[in-house]
Design an enzyme around this catalytic site. Structure first.
Site, PDB file in Angstrom:
ATOM      1  CG  ASP A  41      -0.758   4.396   6.328  1.00 54.54           C
ATOM      2  OD1 ASP A  41      -0.966   3.627   5.596  1.00 54.54           O
ATOM      3  OD2 ASP A  41       0.215   4.074   7.234  1.00 54.54           O
TER       4      ASP A  41
ATOM      5  N   GLY B 251       0.791  -1.215  -0.086  1.00 55.23           N
ATOM      6  CA  GLY B 251       0.028  -0.165   0.081  1.00 55.23           C
ATOM      7  C   GLY B 251       0.853   1.363  -0.038  1.00 55.23           C
TER       8      GLY B 251
HETATM    9 CA    CA Z   1      -0.417   1.460   5.142  1.00 54.53          CA
END
Ligand code: CA
Length: 565
Positions: free
Chosen positions: A308, A199
């Site tokens: 995040d 990610g």
């Molecule tokens: Ca992450």
């Protein structure tokens, strides 16, 4: 079976077996689907969170509130690595399997610590440049006669559980292009199921199921839909290709509805102004058909995430009673600082309650999670918000105890400053578009961590154990009325499950703990194990927390410890 058990204990019998070229005379029964389905009651510890419900709870009471103070070390093993050691010991019969940060898989006799074999995955040709958060591995899965490991260079490896001989290896995608694997696989109905990390590199996340016997792909499900698929319109044109959505932790499975649940990570890039929309299925739990990976429903913890917060944390299946109504629920303590209960039959929100200071996510409206627009960074605007991207809790799993109906939640207290930057995608390089710094949570000065017990029927805290150091270890609860977890201070703790009182702590181990304890029984004797080995995301990304001398002084080095009465 009794005479055989006695025979097994004689050294002559062991010596003869070794001379005959066989494995040690220890129990290894094939791990069938029936055994995995009943893993909660097995004497071993057959999968990452012990059972498909991911409770992290064992029904053993030999070690209990009355005698835990008598726990003593029975064996140990030093890995020689200084990275984060995150794997739980997985145990079948008298075989124990542990992985090291460098994708070694080692088998021991669980009762004695005698090393049986060691497999070293070859990482010498890869740069490991797309491993965001330290070089780590979270352990193995078992099925049939095999043991399975996912690797940093995207292989799934199947080894013979008795001998360590390679049965098959399959690389899902090349190394260093944005993907890595760190999770423990999950085996459901003969399929080895894994998810990719990536990610932070704009890697389009996927979950893949392989035939456990052959390694052949059965299905592959991208976590980011293409434009023509359901959810595809929640992305700007073309953005799905670099949309992130890593699936980097192990899911859970409900046999009653034949449903596989898996958490999905943050969207790429981090800066949300570059990708307006909900960005499905990032920061969500998805429910899938394990036969083909088809998505049944989803619930999104953080829409259009720009902090995040991922959505990969545990999905624990538990039955709750909320405001007088019974639900078959999933509970999860999300990185965004909220504790969620979701109806696992349809994906609808039951409740969400804060378990840490949480300002970016504000609550819900008509069952959809809401966020604060003022706390979204842009290229021109820095914001201060909570929790930090490391989360109110990161990957270290909660445990849910069916006796107390409490969820034990390792908690982190941080906030962050965060600001947008310019970024463009390049395969294998970070794709963030934000600069950031982890800072202390003003509401928890001098306290980076905590263990909390949360009533799953209400979402409210019942007890807590504050910690000056961050608390980065997973939780284990047992029928003995105990909760085990490791401190960053290098002690394995046993808490009273009902009150949170510390009933025992181990002598100081050789490093801080950020792994997951597990427990099992061999020949009627109960053992508890934990890996010491500080590392992972906290020291690398932790900003003011990482530079706190109390944190920088935590000794490093991997070391597996096994305790018994
Ligand atoms: Ca992450």
């Amino acid at each position: 079976m009794k005479p055989l058990n006695i025979l097994r204990k004689t050294s002559l019998f062991v010596a003869l077996t070794v001379l005959a070229g066989g494995a040690l005379a220890t129990d290894f029964s094939p791990v069938t689907t029936a055994r995995l389905s009943d893993a909660a009651h097995d004497n071993g510890w057959l999968m990452y969170r012990r059972d498909y419900a991911s409770n992290g709870y064992a029904p053993f009471k030999q070690i209990n509130t009355g005698n835990v103070s008598g726990l003593k070390q029975v064996w140990d093993y030093k890995t020689g690595f200084q990275q984060g050691h995150e794997a739980p010991a997985i145990v079948n019969g008298d075989y124990l399997y542990i992985t090291t940060p460098k994708d070694e898989l080692i088998a021991f006799q669980a009762s004695t610590g005698k090393q049986l074999w060691k497999y070293q995955h070859d990482l010498s040709q890869v740069g490991l440049k797309t491993v965001c958060c330290d070089v780590v591995n979270r352990g193995v899965a078992l099925y049939g006669d095999n043991v399975y490991m996912a690797t940093l260079d995207n292989y799934v490896v199947a080894l013979d559980g008795r001998t360590g001989k390679v049965v098959w290896k399959k690389q899902l995608i090349p190394a260093d292009v944005g993907y890595a694997m760190t999770l423990a696989p999950l085996v459901v109905k003969g399929k080895v199921i894994v998810g990719e990390s990536g990610g932070e590199y704009g890697a389009r996340g996927f979950i893949e199921a392989l035939d456990a016997r052959t390694g052949k792909e059965v299905w592959k499900r991208y976590t980011i839909p293409a434009p023509n698929e359901p959810g595809g319109k929640t992305w700007p044109k073309g953005a799905y290709k670099t949309g992130g959505g890593g699936a980097w932790l192990t899911g859970s499975y409900d046999a009653a509805t034949d449903t596989l649940f898996w958490g999905v990570g943050n969207p790429g890039p981090w800066l949300a102004t570059l990708r307006p929309g909900d960005n499905l299925y990032t920061d969500s739990v998805i429910a899938m058909n394990p036969a083909n990976g088809k998505i049944k429903w989803h619930f999104q913890y953080t829409p259009n995430d720009t902090w995040d917060y991922d959505g990969t944390n545990e999905t624990v299946l538990t039955d709750i009673n909320y405001q007088g109504k019974a639900y078959k629920a999933i509970v999860s303590a999300s990185r965004n600082g909220w504790f969620y209960a979701i109806n696992r039959l349809n994906g609808k929100l039951i409740y969400m309650k804060k378990f840490a200071t949480a300002t970016s996510v504000t609550g819900e409206k008509d069952g959809k999670v809401t966020t604060d627009p003022a706390l979204r960074p842009t290229v021109d605007k820095q914001v201060l918000t909570c929790p930090s991207f490391l989360g109110g809790k990161n990957w270290w799993p909660i445990s849910v105890d069916p006796q107390t109906h409490l969820a034990y939640v390792p908690t982190m207290h941080t906030c962050m400053t965060i600001k947008g930057t310019t970024v463009s995608y390049k395969a294998g390089l970070p794709f963030l578009g934000e600069s950031f710094k982890v800072v202390a949570d003003p509401a928890f000065k001098g306290q980076w961590g905590e263990v909390q017990a949360i009533d799953v029927n209400t979402g409210e805290q019942v007890w807590n154990h504050p910690s000056a150091l961050p608390w980065n270890s997973g939780m284990l609860s047992t029928a003995g009325g105990l909760v085990f977890s490791g401190g960053a201070d290098g002690h394995l703790y046993a808490f009273d499950a009902k009150s949170g009182k510390v009933l025992w702590k181990s002598p100081e181990l050789s490093s801080g703990i950020e792994s997951v304890p597990s427990t099992w029984k061999v020949d009627g004797k109960q053992y508890v194990s934990v890996y010491a080995g500080w590392g992972g995301a906290t020291p690398i990304w932790g900003g003011d927390m990482a530079s706190d001398p109390a944190v920088t002084n935590i000794p490093l080095g991997g070391h597996l410890y096994v305790f018994a009465l």
